[in-house]
Scaffold this active site. Sequence first.
Site, PDB file in Angstrom:
ATOM      1  N   LYS A 247       0.947  -0.953   0.100  1.00  0.00           N
ATOM      2  CA  LYS A 247      -0.328   0.618  -0.080  1.00  0.00           C
ATOM      3  C   LYS A 247       1.232   1.685   0.029  1.00  0.00           C
ATOM      4  O   LYS A 247       0.966   1.417   1.362  1.00  0.00           O
ATOM      5  CB  LYS A 247      -0.653  -0.333   1.212  1.00  0.00           C
ATOM      6  CG  LYS A 247      -1.669   1.295   1.039  1.00  0.00           C
ATOM      7  CD  LYS A 247      -1.935   2.060   2.681  1.00  0.00           C
ATOM      8  CE  LYS A 247      -2.997   3.231   1.986  1.00  0.00           C
ATOM      9  NZ  LYS A 247      -2.095   4.119   1.355  1.00  0.00           N
TER      10      LYS A 247
ATOM     11  N   SER B 192       4.482   7.578  10.355  1.00  0.00           N
ATOM     12  CA  SER B 192       4.114   8.185  12.002  1.00  0.00           C
ATOM     13  C   SER B 192       4.327   7.553  12.549  1.00  0.00           C
ATOM     14  O   SER B 192       3.733   6.614  12.460  1.00  0.00           O
ATOM     15  CB  SER B 192       2.960   9.029  11.517  1.00  0.00           C
ATOM     16  OG  SER B 192       1.722   8.630  11.746  1.00  0.00           O
ATOM     17  N   ASN B 193       4.419   7.656  14.148  1.00  0.00           N
ATOM     18  CA  ASN B 193       4.294   7.127  14.770  1.00  0.00           C
ATOM     19  C   ASN B 193       2.956   6.731  15.240  1.00  0.00           C
ATOM     20  O   ASN B 193       2.712   5.551  15.952  1.00  0.00           O
ATOM     21  CB  ASN B 193       4.941   7.934  16.592  1.00  0.00           C
ATOM     22  CG  ASN B 193       6.573   7.902  16.744  1.00  0.00           C
ATOM     23  OD1 ASN B 193       6.857   7.789  15.650  1.00  0.00           O
ATOM     24  ND2 ASN B 193       7.260   7.374  17.389  1.00  0.00           N
TER      25      ASN B 193
ATOM     26  N   GLU C 284       8.836   1.481  11.110  1.00  0.00           N
ATOM     27  CA  GLU C 284      10.011   2.423  11.186  1.00  0.00           C
ATOM     28  C   GLU C 284       9.542   3.538  11.038  1.00  0.00           C
ATOM     29  O   GLU C 284       8.720   3.905  10.513  1.00  0.00           O
ATOM     30  CB  GLU C 284      11.750   2.322   9.958  1.00  0.00           C
ATOM     31  CG  GLU C 284      12.083   1.046   9.628  1.00  0.00           C
ATOM     32  CD  GLU C 284      13.331   1.728  11.308  1.00  0.00           C
ATOM     33  OE1 GLU C 284      13.311   2.096  11.395  1.00  0.00           O
ATOM     34  OE2 GLU C 284      13.238   0.386  12.088  1.00  0.00           O
TER      35      GLU C 284
ATOM     36  N   CYS D  21      12.640  11.450   6.753  1.00  0.00           N
ATOM     37  CA  CYS D  21      13.246  10.967   8.125  1.00  0.00           C
ATOM     38  C   CYS D  21      14.346  11.201   9.609  1.00  0.00           C
ATOM     39  O   CYS D  21      14.395  11.560  10.536  1.00  0.00           O
ATOM     40  CB  CYS D  21      12.572   9.838   8.864  1.00  0.00           C
ATOM     41  SG  CYS D  21      13.610   8.533   7.433  1.00  0.00           S
TER      42      CYS D  21
ATOM     43  N   GLN E 281      -0.228  18.878   4.957  1.00  0.00           N
ATOM     44  CA  GLN E 281       1.401  19.896   5.666  1.00  0.00           C
ATOM     45  C   GLN E 281       1.382  21.201   5.430  1.00  0.00           C
ATOM     46  O   GLN E 281       2.190  20.978   6.875  1.00  0.00           O
ATOM     47  CB  GLN E 281       2.452  19.530   4.388  1.00  0.00           C
ATOM     48  CG  GLN E 281       2.817  17.446   4.842  1.00  0.00           C
ATOM     49  CD  GLN E 281       3.253  17.138   6.109  1.00  0.00           C
ATOM     50  OE1 GLN E 281       2.248  16.949   7.404  1.00  0.00           O
ATOM     51  NE2 GLN E 281       4.735  17.046   6.729  1.00  0.00           N
TER      52      GLN E 281
ATOM     53  N   GLU F  89       8.243  15.961  16.336  1.00  0.00           N
ATOM     54  CA  GLU F  89       8.959  16.182  14.797  1.00  0.00           C
ATOM     55  C   GLU F  89       7.690  17.378  13.924  1.00  0.00           C
ATOM     56  O   GLU F  89       6.947  17.199  13.595  1.00  0.00           O
ATOM     57  CB  GLU F  89       8.537  14.636  14.807  1.00  0.00           C
ATOM     58  CG  GLU F  89       8.737  14.833  12.746  1.00  0.00           C
ATOM     59  CD  GLU F  89       8.870  12.823  12.291  1.00  0.00           C
ATOM     60  OE1 GLU F  89       8.007  12.798  12.432  1.00  0.00           O
ATOM     61  OE2 GLU F  89       9.827  12.702  11.440  1.00  0.00           O
TER      62      GLU F  89
HETATM   63  P1  NAD Z   1       1.757   7.845   7.570  1.00  0.00           P
HETATM   64  O1  NAD Z   1       1.624   7.309   9.005  1.00  0.00           O
HETATM   65  O2  NAD Z   1       0.286   8.564   7.868  1.00  0.00           O
HETATM   66  O3  NAD Z   1       1.631   6.992   6.744  1.00  0.00           O
HETATM   67  C1  NAD Z   1       2.136   6.061   6.349  1.00  0.00           C
HETATM   68  C2  NAD Z   1       1.455   5.050   5.690  1.00  0.00           C
HETATM   69  O4  NAD Z   1       0.657   3.680   6.501  1.00  0.00           O
HETATM   70  C3  NAD Z   1       0.523   5.236   4.741  1.00  0.00           C
HETATM   71  O5  NAD Z   1       0.741   4.709   3.463  1.00  0.00           O
HETATM   72  C4  NAD Z   1      -1.169   5.605   4.941  1.00  0.00           C
HETATM   73  O6  NAD Z   1      -1.774   5.458   4.606  1.00  0.00           O
HETATM   74  C5  NAD Z   1      -1.191   4.397   6.230  1.00  0.00           C
HETATM   75  N1  NAD Z   1      -2.230   4.132   7.005  1.00  0.00           N
HETATM   76  C6  NAD Z   1      -2.533   5.306   7.751  1.00  0.00           C
HETATM   77  N2  NAD Z   1      -3.432   5.154   8.223  1.00  0.00           N
HETATM   78  C7  NAD Z   1      -3.623   3.718   8.510  1.00  0.00           C
HETATM   79  C8  NAD Z   1      -3.905   2.844   9.441  1.00  0.00           C
HETATM   80  N3  NAD Z   1      -4.767   2.937  10.283  1.00  0.00           N
HETATM   81  N4  NAD Z   1      -3.603   1.281   9.157  1.00  0.00           N
HETATM   82  C9  NAD Z   1      -2.353   1.668   8.229  1.00  0.00           C
HETATM   83  N5  NAD Z   1      -1.999   2.066   7.734  1.00  0.00           N
HETATM   84  C10 NAD Z   1      -2.199   3.000   7.616  1.00  0.00           C
HETATM   85  O7  NAD Z   1       3.546   8.750   7.350  1.00  0.00           O
HETATM   86  P2  NAD Z   1       3.405   9.669   6.247  1.00  0.00           P
HETATM   87  O8  NAD Z   1       2.994  11.062   6.259  1.00  0.00           O
HETATM   88  O9  NAD Z   1       2.559   9.033   4.639  1.00  0.00           O
HETATM   89  O10 NAD Z   1       4.644   9.689   6.427  1.00  0.00           O
HETATM   90  C11 NAD Z   1       5.689  10.905   6.974  1.00  0.00           C
HETATM   91  C12 NAD Z   1       6.549   9.770   8.607  1.00  0.00           C
HETATM   92  O11 NAD Z   1       7.147   8.891   7.796  1.00  0.00           O
HETATM   93  C13 NAD Z   1       7.293  11.241   8.915  1.00  0.00           C
HETATM   94  O12 NAD Z   1       6.586  10.624  10.797  1.00  0.00           O
HETATM   95  C14 NAD Z   1       8.606  10.367   9.148  1.00  0.00           C
HETATM   96  O13 NAD Z   1       9.779  10.140  10.418  1.00  0.00           O
HETATM   97  C15 NAD Z   1       8.065   9.318   8.673  1.00  0.00           C
HETATM   98  N6  NAD Z   1       8.865   8.110   7.986  1.00  0.00           N
HETATM   99  C16 NAD Z   1       9.771   7.564   8.486  1.00  0.00           C
HETATM  100  C17 NAD Z   1      10.903   6.380   8.075  1.00  0.00           C
HETATM  101  C18 NAD Z   1      12.076   5.815   8.961  1.00  0.00           C
HETATM  102  O14 NAD Z   1      12.793   4.495   8.098  1.00  0.00           O
HETATM  103  N7  NAD Z   1      12.514   5.819  10.545  1.00  0.00           N
HETATM  104  C19 NAD Z   1      11.299   7.542   6.798  1.00  0.00           C
HETATM  105  C20 NAD Z   1      10.055   7.778   6.002  1.00  0.00           C
HETATM  106  C21 NAD Z   1       9.168   8.028   6.815  1.00  0.00           C
END
Ligand code: NAD
Length: 484
Positions: free
Chosen positions: A175, A229-230, A250, A284, A331, A382
Amino acid sequence: MSIEAKQYINGEWTGSASGQRATRENPSNINETIGNYPLASAEETNAAIEAAHRALPAWKAMPWPARSEILHRAANILDENKEELARLMTREMGKPIAEARGELKRGVVLLRYYAGEGMRPSGEVFPASDGKTLLYSNRIPLGVVGIITPWNFPVAIPLWKMAPALIYGNTVVWKPAEPSSITGFALMQLLEKAGFPKGVINMVAGNGAIVGQCITSHPLVHGISFTGSNDVGRKVALAAVERGVKYQLEMGGKNPTIVAADADMRKAVDLTLSAAMRFAGQKCTATSRVIVEESIVPAFTEMIVEKARSIKLSDPLEDDCYLGPVVTQTQHSNILASVGRSAKNGASLLTGGKAPDGKQGYFIEPTIFGRVDPSSELGQREIFGPVLGIIPARNLEHALELANDVKFGLSAAIFSRDISRILKFIKSAEAGMIKINGETAGVEPHAPFGGLKQSSSHSREQGRAAIEFFTSIQTIAISPADDQ
Ligand code: NAD
C-alpha cells in the site's frame, strides 16, 4: 496529461469498484493536476491478499536463481526508465529533481543487491551433542507480507522492503501512501514488466484507515513492514500483536546535530542546513535541532541564518533546486501552524516562518529559530518541514544530554575535530544512525538502517539486516535411522 492510476491485484490492473478516486495536484504548482488514483475498498484489499496467498506456494518453491532473474530484470527496467519516474515523483510530491534522480539510482542498486541475496548463506550448522545428528538452521519466508509505505521516499522505501521480501520467498501486498500513489502506480507498472507470476506482488491504493487497516488485520497476512508516523505505527503494532504476527516499524525522528566549539564551522553550517532544509525537511533523518556549544552560538547563528536567507525557493524540476515545496496543503498548514505557535510561545524567529509571496504552491521559507527551549514543541515534536531550532549547550556533556532528551532515536550527528569528544558522542548518542562530521540525513543502501527508542520497533532494514525481518528461522535435527 493527467494520469489515471490503477491498482494491481492478481496480475490485473483495476480501477476502484466503488468508483471513488482522489486527485493529486503538483505541490509546486497547484493549478496543475498530476492525475488521480483509486480508493480501494476492504473487499478489493482482501482480494489482493487472497491473490498473494494463492501465489505463495509456487513462488516460495521457485529456485532462487529464477526469483533473482526477475529482480535483475526489474533493476534493468527501472534503470532504463529512471528519468521519467524521477520527474513524475518530483511533480507529484515536490522532491527536488536531483534528489529524485538519486532515489531512483538507489532503487536500482537495491534491486540488484537483493537479486544477489538469494545465493548467500541462509543458515548455520551446529555441532550436535550426540556427535551423529546433523543439526542446522534454515531460513523460511513468513508468507504473505503487507508493506505499508510513506510518501517521502516513494520508490526507495517500497523497494527496500519489497525486494528482500520477494527474494526470500514471500509474496507481497503493498500500500503506497496517498500523496505518492501515482508514483507508486508508475513504479508498479515497471515492476510488472519484470515478469512476476500473477499474485506475487499486488498494489492497493487508497485510504490508510481502510486499506492499511485491512492489511494489518487480515488473517492471511503473516508479516507487516511499515514505515510512517508514530501514531499510525502504534496502530499497526497493536493490530499485529493482537494476531501474533511479525511486524516491523520505522517511524519519526527529532534528529539532533551537535556543533562542538572546535568544529569546522563552515562545514557544520553547510551540512546542518542541508540536512534541515533539503527536500523541505521532509526526511525522517532530517536535522531539526542543532545543539551548539555556548561559546560559538553567536558566530554559528549568524553564519547559518545568513546562508538560510540566501536559499532560493524554486521549482523542484530545476536541476539546482535546493528547497522546493512541502507535499500537501495539510502539511503546509500544519507546519505553518506549528511555527506560529512556537513564535507565539516565545521562541525567537530568526528567519523565514511564512509562505513566500507570489507562489502557486506549498512553499515555506527556510525557517530558523534561535535559543529554542528544549522542552518546547520545537524541541520535542517532529515538524517535518524546513524548520530548524538552535539550542545552546553549556558544554559537550550538556549537549549530549539535550540530544538524547527526546522520545525519538533515529539519527544523530556531531561536528568536531576532537577524537575524544567524538568517541564520547558515539558512546552516548541514543540513535540508530550516527554521523561524525556529516549530516544526519542520508543512508547507504547496503548498511543496516533503523532507529532506537520510539523511532523504530528495533528491527533493521536494508542490506543483510533485512533477512531478520522477512524470514523465520527453523532448526532441524537429522539423526541416523538406526543406532549402528
Ligand atoms: P503516515 O503514518 O501518515 O502514513 C504511512 C502509511 O500508513 C501510508 O501508506 C498510510 O496510508 C498508512 N496508514 C494510515 N493509516 C493507517 C492505518 N490505520 N493502518 C495502517 N496503515 C495506515 O506517514 P506519512 O505521512 O506517509 O510519512 C511521514 C512519516 O514517516 C514521518 O513521521 C517520517 O518520519 C516517517 N518516516 C520514517 C522513515 C524511517 O525509515 N524511519 C522513513 C520515511 C518516513
